[in-house]
Design a protein around this motif. Structure first.
Motif, short mmCIF file in Angstrom:
data_model
loop_
_atom_site.label_atom_id
_atom_site.label_comp_id
_atom_site.label_asym_id
_atom_site.label_seq_id
_atom_site.Cartn_x
_atom_site.Cartn_y
_atom_site.Cartn_z
N SER A 98 0.86 -1.18 0.00
CA SER A 98 0.00 0.00 0.00
C SER A 98 0.89 1.23 0.00
O SER A 98 1.74 1.37 0.88
N ARG A 99 0.67 2.12 -0.97
CA ARG A 99 1.50 3.32 -1.07
C ARG A 99 0.64 4.56 -1.22
O ARG A 99 -0.39 4.55 -1.88
N LEU A 100 1.12 5.64 -0.61
CA LEU A 100 0.57 6.97 -0.83
C LEU A 100 1.66 7.82 -1.46
O LEU A 100 2.78 7.88 -0.94
N TYR A 101 1.33 8.48 -2.59
CA TYR A 101 2.28 9.34 -3.28
C TYR A 101 1.88 10.80 -3.07
O TYR A 101 0.71 11.16 -3.27
N PHE A 102 2.84 11.62 -2.70
CA PHE A 102 2.61 13.05 -2.54
C PHE A 102 3.57 13.80 -3.47
O PHE A 102 4.78 13.57 -3.42
N ASN A 103 3.01 14.68 -4.30
CA ASN A 103 3.82 15.45 -5.24
C ASN A 103 3.45 16.93 -5.16
O ASN A 103 2.26 17.28 -5.21
N TYR A 104 4.48 17.75 -5.02
CA TYR A 104 4.27 19.20 -5.07
C TYR A 104 5.29 19.76 -6.05
O TYR A 104 6.47 19.40 -6.03
N SER A 105 4.83 20.66 -6.93
CA SER A 105 5.76 21.25 -7.89
C SER A 105 5.40 22.71 -8.13
O SER A 105 4.24 23.12 -8.03
N GLN A 106 6.42 23.47 -8.41
CA GLN A 106 6.31 24.87 -8.83
C GLN A 106 7.50 25.13 -9.74
O GLN A 106 8.38 24.27 -9.86
N PRO A 107 7.54 26.25 -10.42
CA PRO A 107 8.68 26.50 -11.32
C PRO A 107 10.02 26.29 -10.62
O PRO A 107 10.26 26.83 -9.54
N LYS A 108 10.86 25.43 -11.21
CA LYS A 108 12.22 25.15 -10.76
C LYS A 108 12.30 24.34 -9.46
O LYS A 108 13.38 24.22 -8.88
N PHE A 109 11.17 23.78 -9.03
CA PHE A 109 11.21 23.00 -7.79
C PHE A 109 10.12 21.93 -7.80
O PHE A 109 9.00 22.18 -8.24
N LYS A 110 10.49 20.75 -7.29
CA LYS A 110 9.53 19.67 -7.15
C LYS A 110 9.88 18.86 -5.90
O LYS A 110 11.06 18.63 -5.60
N PHE A 111 8.85 18.44 -5.19
CA PHE A 111 9.04 17.55 -4.03
C PHE A 111 8.18 16.31 -4.24
O PHE A 111 7.01 16.40 -4.62
N HIS A 112 8.78 15.14 -4.00
CA HIS A 112 8.04 13.87 -4.13
C HIS A 112 8.37 12.98 -2.94
O HIS A 112 9.53 12.87 -2.53
N THR A 113 7.35 12.35 -2.42
CA THR A 113 7.57 11.32 -1.41
C THR A 113 6.52 10.24 -1.56
O THR A 113 5.40 10.51 -2.04
N SER A 114 6.86 9.03 -1.19
CA SER A 114 5.90 7.92 -1.19
C SER A 114 6.07 7.13 0.11
O SER A 114 7.18 6.77 0.48
N ILE A 115 4.96 6.91 0.77
CA ILE A 115 4.94 6.16 2.04
C ILE A 115 4.34 4.80 1.74
O ILE A 115 3.30 4.72 1.08
N GLN A 116 4.96 3.74 2.20
CA GLN A 116 4.44 2.42 1.89
C GLN A 116 4.34 1.53 3.12
O GLN A 116 5.10 1.67 4.08
#
Length: 461
Positions: A98-116
């Motif tokens: 079971s995974r949850l994906y979180f993505n945030y992006s804006q110009p010149k920046f991105k954050f990604h994490t996945s919890i499993q």
């Protein structure tokens, strides 16, 4: 503590006061220029609107989304990884990712994490508070410009066809690395430079790295390059160096190098490729290594059918000769499941082949029944690539056996997939030297896997 809090408050207050003062100054200067008739009213309005435009520009192109992956898989194992005997009984169980994906992006920046969360059904009691919740990935992408970015944190490493570096997605746990990746990409070149330095905990002195519950490199450096040479040809190179700390001397690192690549030719429905790698340096034991791997393949697409004919050759030791070098190639941190049979008889090199290396000719057929269903049948022959002896000291027949993997993939909708697979093997007597058991009893393995991967939430500004 009070002084620190007061200082922080005054700093924040000063920041807002500065912005307000700057806005007031801008307004006063604009009005003065207007009174002196140095600018028109339209130009004054444009100047006053600049802060608002910049503010709106900074608040645009921001995106946040949350995704889910729920993947239960039921398996029937009666000869998976190891030959059966008359006394063994089949295994039957269900695992779940079971995974949850979180993505945030804006110009010149991105954050990604996945919890499993990983578990076997029934592994924990009905009222248990235990579990296996963990972070699979957590990284940021900082763009230097449109073509160059830096990725920092825990991340999947997928290079080329996954033979040397793969996220191993078939495994419910999968694989990720902690490190920094410098990524360059344009229409003709894709390059990645990955570096990682591992420690098991924070330290005051020294960099001793001796994990007891897992085996991992202390230092890793990888360069990957894929270049499009022309309309039909492309070239891929991988140069990697992974270093392990000596088990007897913490100040000594043993570094193993792996260098090579792939040449691809593609024209119409025809695809031809040849890849090869050479391994050198020192193993974790301190022994020197000189080993190699190569893989030729030809692929042809005709209407709904794709045919792939190829082979893998993994070098190993000749048990009848002694050498000061290890000649057993290790496919680093890649995946074997999609290359050497779904029954996973050959995943840990050189242990699974008793240092003898492996020759694996294969023929794959993939048939697209329609847009939602495809059928697949993989055929493998397995041979030891060198002379190998059994426990009695006799050299065994290099032919190990034949495996056939059958599978069906059904895409129900945009977020639901169902996979079914069935595999069997006809093993020869020499396989008993590697995998014990009784080669006269046919090993079988089957699975059903359902994957749900919907997007739960999406916000864009």
């Amino acid at each position: 503590m009070k002084k620190t809090a007061l200082l922080c408050f005054l700093t924040i207050l000063s920041f807002f006061a500065f912005e307000k003062t700057a806005a007031q100054n801008n307004s006063a200067i604009t009005n003065l220029l207007l009174q002196k008739k140095l600018i028109t009213q339209r130009e004054a309005d444009s100047i006053m609107a600049l802060p608002i435009v910049n503010q709106n520009k900074n608040s645009e192109n921001k995106e946040f989304n949350i995704g889910l992956e729920f993947r239960p898989r039921t398996e029937y194992r009666d000869g998976y990884k190891q030959l059966r005997t008359a006394d063994t009984k089949a295994a039957f169980f269900t695992t779940q990712r079971s995974r949850l994906y979180f993505n945030y992006s804006q110009p010149k920046f991105k954050f990604h994490t996945s919890i499993q969360d990983l578990r076997v059904w029934g592994q924990y009691g009905q009222t248990s508070t235990s579990g296996s919740l963990n972070v699979f990935e957590a990284y940021v992408d900082a763009n230097i410009n449109e073509q160059f970015l830096v990725r920092m944190g825990r991340q999947k490493v997928e290079l080329d066809n996954g033979r040397l570096f793969s996220a191993a997605n078939w495994s419910q746990a999968a694989r990720a690395h902690d490190g920094i990746n410098f990524i360059f990409n344009n229409s003709n070149i894709h390059s990645e430079l990955i570096t990682s330095f591992n420690q098991t905990a924070e330290r005051i002195f020294d960099t001793d790295f001796s994990p007891t519950t897992f085996t991992n490199y202390k230092l890793l450096n990888v360069h990957y390059l894929k270049a499009k040479l022309n309309e039909h040809f492309s070239l891929t190179t991988i140069n990697a160096a992974d270093s392990y700390q000596s088990k007897t001397n913490t100040n000594t690192l043993y570094t193993r190098g792996t260098s090579g690549g792939r040449l691809d030719f593609e024209k119409g429905n025809l695809y031809v490729t040849l890849s090869g790698y050479y391994q050198y340096g020192q193993l974790q034991t301190g022994n020197r290594i000189s080993a190699y791997y190569f893989q030729p393949e030809i692929q042809l697409k005709t209407n709904k059918l794709t045919s792939r004919l190829g082979a893998e050759f993994v070098s190993g030791e000749n048990s009848e000769k002694t050498s000061e070098f290890s000649k057993s190639f290790v496919p680093l941190y890649g995946v074997a499941w999609r290359f050497m049979g779904n029954m996973d008889y050959f995943t840990a090199f050189p242990t699974d082949v008793k240092n003898g290396g492996l020759f694996n000719p294969y023929l794959f057929f993939i048939y697209d029944l329609n847009k939602k269903v495809n059928l697949r049948s993989d055929f493998h022959l397995f041979y030891l690539s060198n002379k190998t002896k059994n426990d009695l000291g006799n050299t065994i027949n290099p032919y190990l056996g034949f495996e056939n993997d059958l599978s069906i993939h059904y895409k129900c909708n945009s977020f639901t997939m169902i996979d079914f697979g069935f595999s069997y093997m006809t093993a020869k007597k020499s396989m008993e030297t590697l995998k014990a058991g009784n080669s006269n009893i046919i090993p079988v393995w089957s699975y059903v896997m359902i994957t749900f991967k919907p997007e739960l939430f999406s916000f864009k500004k």
